[in-house]
Scaffold this active site. Structure first.
Site, PDB file in Angstrom:
ATOM      1  N   LYS A   3     102.185 -50.938  49.860  1.00 30.84           N
ATOM      2  CA  LYS A   3     102.439 -49.548  50.249  1.00 30.84           C
ATOM      3  C   LYS A   3     101.388 -48.621  49.631  1.00 30.84           C
ATOM      4  CE  LYS A   3     105.968 -46.295  49.611  1.00 30.84           C
ATOM      5  NZ  LYS A   3     107.171 -45.914  48.903  1.00 30.84           N
ATOM      6  N   LYS A  50     108.601 -49.759  34.975  1.00 26.82           N
ATOM      7  CA  LYS A  50     107.986 -48.720  34.137  1.00 26.82           C
ATOM      8  C   LYS A  50     107.929 -49.144  32.676  1.00 26.82           C
ATOM      9  CE  LYS A  50     108.471 -44.606  36.939  1.00 26.82           C
ATOM     10  NZ  LYS A  50     108.940 -43.217  37.034  1.00 26.82           N
ATOM     11  N   LYS A  75     100.000 -43.475  44.891  1.00 29.39           N
ATOM     12  CA  LYS A  75      99.029 -42.741  44.077  1.00 29.39           C
ATOM     13  C   LYS A  75      98.875 -43.368  42.699  1.00 29.39           C
ATOM     14  CE  LYS A  75     102.584 -39.454  43.139  1.00 29.39           C
ATOM     15  NZ  LYS A  75     103.185 -38.369  43.852  1.00 29.39           N
TER      16      LYS A  75
END
Ligand code: TRP
Length: 335
Positions: free
Chosen positions: A200, A118, A203
């Protein structure tokens, strides 16, 4: 002791209100939570405090919190059986998080792979909250003395840290926290991206065609499946180098309960076009009742309010016991 008098184990989990959940979240996690409700004392939360580690638009954020709450209920979480609360409504979470921060090392938090990812992604806003995110998550878990936490691979490291912090605290002050175990479900499907099926489904993927949202319209779902990446063999079977088809078979199987062999037999001699349409239709039917219920819940703010208030009341009472105990052990003066 008769089995019925045995105390059920506590399972706790939470989702971030990030607008929507994917078919992957649903088949891999949420759908299984619904089944846990009878065998365990389940507690669920909407982790809104975690969400502000990245900048949120106030209006959208508020709506996302409602949506996440309504989606949990629409997927089959029954708030009469399993309290569902909104994290920011229960003040013990931020309080214990502060305390746990003081028992967590800078080095430990620096090693969290999600923090590293992040910080790269939001490089203009690497705030302290992003860094201490795992201690808030540890507080969520430890406050309720959760025995088990259903986690995906991306949250496993955070759960291990929660255990480490709990162990450290207990070794100084005695048995205050219960050490949580990961709950690994053996039925959860691992749903991959429709565009890059070795990854995977997520979103946060920029290509919206790579993922299905639980609230996607039927025509959108159909369109996305029709565009799904396949291979050139044109045989519906599980196989090496057939990641796209393997994924579609996995989804079909998760949604219909059919085995891979059943699916292969059913589509023998048929092309991928027919198969993709059939998978899309099965997914649309699986999601239809959820979407209907979601629309009912989201239109009924009074009902949602009644439930989240009850949830918060329950959560506060239970979590205060742990917080008070921890504070007392440390040496704080009771109010
Ligand atoms: N961090 C989790 C996620 O992004 C959400 C979460 C917050 C959570 N608190 C939790 C999950 C406690 C399990 C237990 O998916």
């Amino acid at each position: 002791m008769p089995e019925t008098s045995e105390k059920k184990k506590v399972i706790l989990s939470a989702i971030q209100p990030s607008g929507t959940i994917t078919l992957g979240n649903y088949l891999g996690a949420l759908r299984n939570w619904v089944n846990l409700q009878n065998d365990y004392n389940c507690i669920f939360a909407v982790a809104d405090l975690h969400a502000i580690t990245v900048r949120q638009d106030p209006k959208q954020f508020r709506q996302n919190i409602y949506n996440a709450y309504a989606l949990l209920l629409a997927c089959g979480i029954d708030p009469e059986k399993s309290p569902v609360f909104i994290q920011s409504h229960v003040h013990t979470h931020t309080e214990l998080a502060w305390i746990l921060n003081c028992f967590t090392q800078f080095g430990e938090l620096s090693r969290m792979t999600q923090f590293k990812d992040k910080s790269r992604k939001y490089s203009n806003n690497i705030n302290a909250g992003l860094f201490t995110y795992p201690t808030l998550m540890a507080a969520d878990i430890l406050l309720y003395r959760a025995d088990m936490v259903p986690v995906g691979a991306d949250q496993k490291q955070h759960l291990e840290l929660a255990r480490d912090i709990a162990e450290r605290f207990n070794s100084i002050y005695g048995n205050v926290f219960k050490l949580p175990e990961p709950y690994i479900s053996n039925i959860g499907a691992r749903v991959m991206s429709l565009q890059e099926p070795t990854k995977k489904m997520s979103k946060s993927d920029e290509n919206v065609n790579s993922w299905i949202a639980v609230l996607d319209k039927p025509e959108t779902i159909m369109k996305k499946f029709k565009r799904a990446v396949t291979d050139s063999e044109a045989v519906v079977r599980i196989g090496e180098g057939k990641d796209g088809i393997n994924n579609l078979i996995g989804i079909m199987s998760a949604v219909t309960g059919k085995t891979n062999d059943d699916i292969t037999a059913e589509f023998e001699g048929k092309g991928y076009g027919d198969f993709k349409t059939a998978v899309a239709e099965a997914v649309i039917e699986e999601l239809r009742p959820i979407q209907t219920k979601f629309n009912e819940y989201i239109a009924n703010k009074d009902y949602l309010e009644e439930q989240y208030r009850k949830g918060a009341e329950f959560a506060l009472k239970l979590s205060l016991r742990t917080l008070d105990k921890a504070m007392n052990k440390i040496g704080f003066i009771a109010k």
